[in-house]
Design a protein around this motif. Structure first.
Motif: not given
Length: 367
Positions: A182-204
């Motif tokens: 599930t971790t990997a799936s959610a990471l791939k979903a986050l990645a699909s949004f590109g820079p718009e999800a950059a706020f999540a870098l501290e998690v990633v």
């Protein structure tokens, strides 16, 4: 039997699809359920049945009321749900009211979640509901992992960056409970949004050093998509080429393109791998990074892998399409594919085979 026939053989099946659609009758929910289920499995070939499906969904709502998704009569409920799902899989927003009702009321909501991602035109209505459901998942309960992954997949398909915060929270919760898939799936979903999800870098960012290779690969890919720092991720991706996540690493290196030359020696070595899928991903990455200089070896590798395992064909054609005139030596095999009668492509299913045929026609017309 019609479903099996269409699923195995190429051709114009519109007449047979319309005959199946003709079995949709609110007075016969048993047959209607079978017909709707078949049409759902035949997407996108079931396109000629679109209006019949929409008509059946509306007729069922008129006869049994807006709550027919949760009707007490088992056959009525099943027939209606199958028709809604088939209509949704065609991307038809006339399925939306029933999908929303299922998500809001909770009855068989999982069946609505499975098709919600096809309704991208209604992301504004669907994203908040799916996000709420994902936020309510108890990641400490392993039995809920299937639901979590289905929700993550739907949000990724909808492509609404508004779901990024709940996906970032899902990553953290899944890591906490060691739910690595599930971790990997959610990471791939986050990645699909590109820079718009950059706020999540501290998690990633910390997960790029995760012990689980699948998570490490997904996090590294996300770092590239969110931040675009080739110098920081290319060395990590090259290391991943020596793991069982080599396919994903090669794909990301290909997306990075000309900024990833340090990967070329390892990718060239992968062209001799025993596993045909490894060779396909390596060849595609070589083309995307280095272009014409690698073209002869790339085409040769792709054609050999295609001959060995036709399930690679969609990936092969995707690369040949990007190669343009450099793919000309593959043209005889591409033309041959268009003459074959049996379905092919990834999993030999209808969507992949239809995509394969479209790609073959596109390459043929351009070359």
């Amino acid at each position: 039997m019609a479903r099996e026939l269409i699923g195995q053989w190429r051709g114009d099946h519109s007449g047979l699809v319309l005959l199946i659609a003709g079995c949709l009758d609110t007075g016969d929910p048993y047959t209607s359920a079978a017909a709707a289920e078949a049409l759902g499995a035949l997407v996108p070939v079931s396109e000629p049945a679109r209006e019949a499906l929409a008509g059946y969904v509306e007729a069922a709502r008129a006869e049994h009321g807006p709550g027919v998704w949760a009707a007490r009569e088992r056959l009525v409920r099943r027939a209606h749900q199958e028709a809604v799902r088939a209509l949704a899989c065609l991307g038809d927003l006339r399925a939306l009211p029933c999908v929303l009702a299922a998500l809001d009321e909770g009855t068989d909501a999982w069946r609505a979640v499975q098709v919600a991602g096809h309704l991208g035109g209604a992301a504004g209505d669907l994203t908040p509901r799916l996000s709420k459901l994902l936020a309510e998942v108890d990641f400490s309960d392993a039995s809920q992992s299937m639901s979590a992954n289905a929700l993550v997949s739907a949000l990724r398909e909808l492509g609404d960056p508004g779901s990024a915060p709940v996906l970032a929270s899902a990553v953290s919760a899944a890591v906490r409970e060691e739910q690595w898939h599930t971790t990997a799936s959610a990471l791939k979903a986050l990645a699909s949004f590109g820079p718009e999800a950059a706020f999540a870098l501290e998690v990633v960012r910390p997960l790029a050093d995760a012990q689980d290779v699948t998570v490490r690969a997904a996090a590294t890919a996300a770092l590239w998509e969110l931040q675009g720092d080739a110098a920081g991720v290319v060395p990590r991706l090259v290391e991943l080429l020596d793991t069982h996540a080599d396919d994903e690493a090669a794909a990301v290196l290909g997306r990075i393109g000309s900024a990833a030359p340090p990967a070329l020696p390892r990718l060239r070595k992968m062209l001799t791998a025993g596993y045909e899928w490894t060779r396909v991903y390596a060849a595609a990455a070589l083309w995307d990074i280095s272009g014409d200089a690698e073209a002869p070896a790339v085409v040769e590798t792709l054609l050999a892998a295609w001959a060995e395992n036709d399930s690679t064909s969609n990936h092969v054609l995707a690369c040949l399409s990007r190669m343009g005139p450099a793919a000309r030596p593959a043209l005889p095999r591409v033309r041959e594919e268009l003459t074959l009668l049996r379905r092919s492509g990834r999993f030999r299913d209808i969507p992949h085979d239809e995509d394969l045929l479209a790609a073959c026609r596109s390459v043929t017309s351009r070359l």
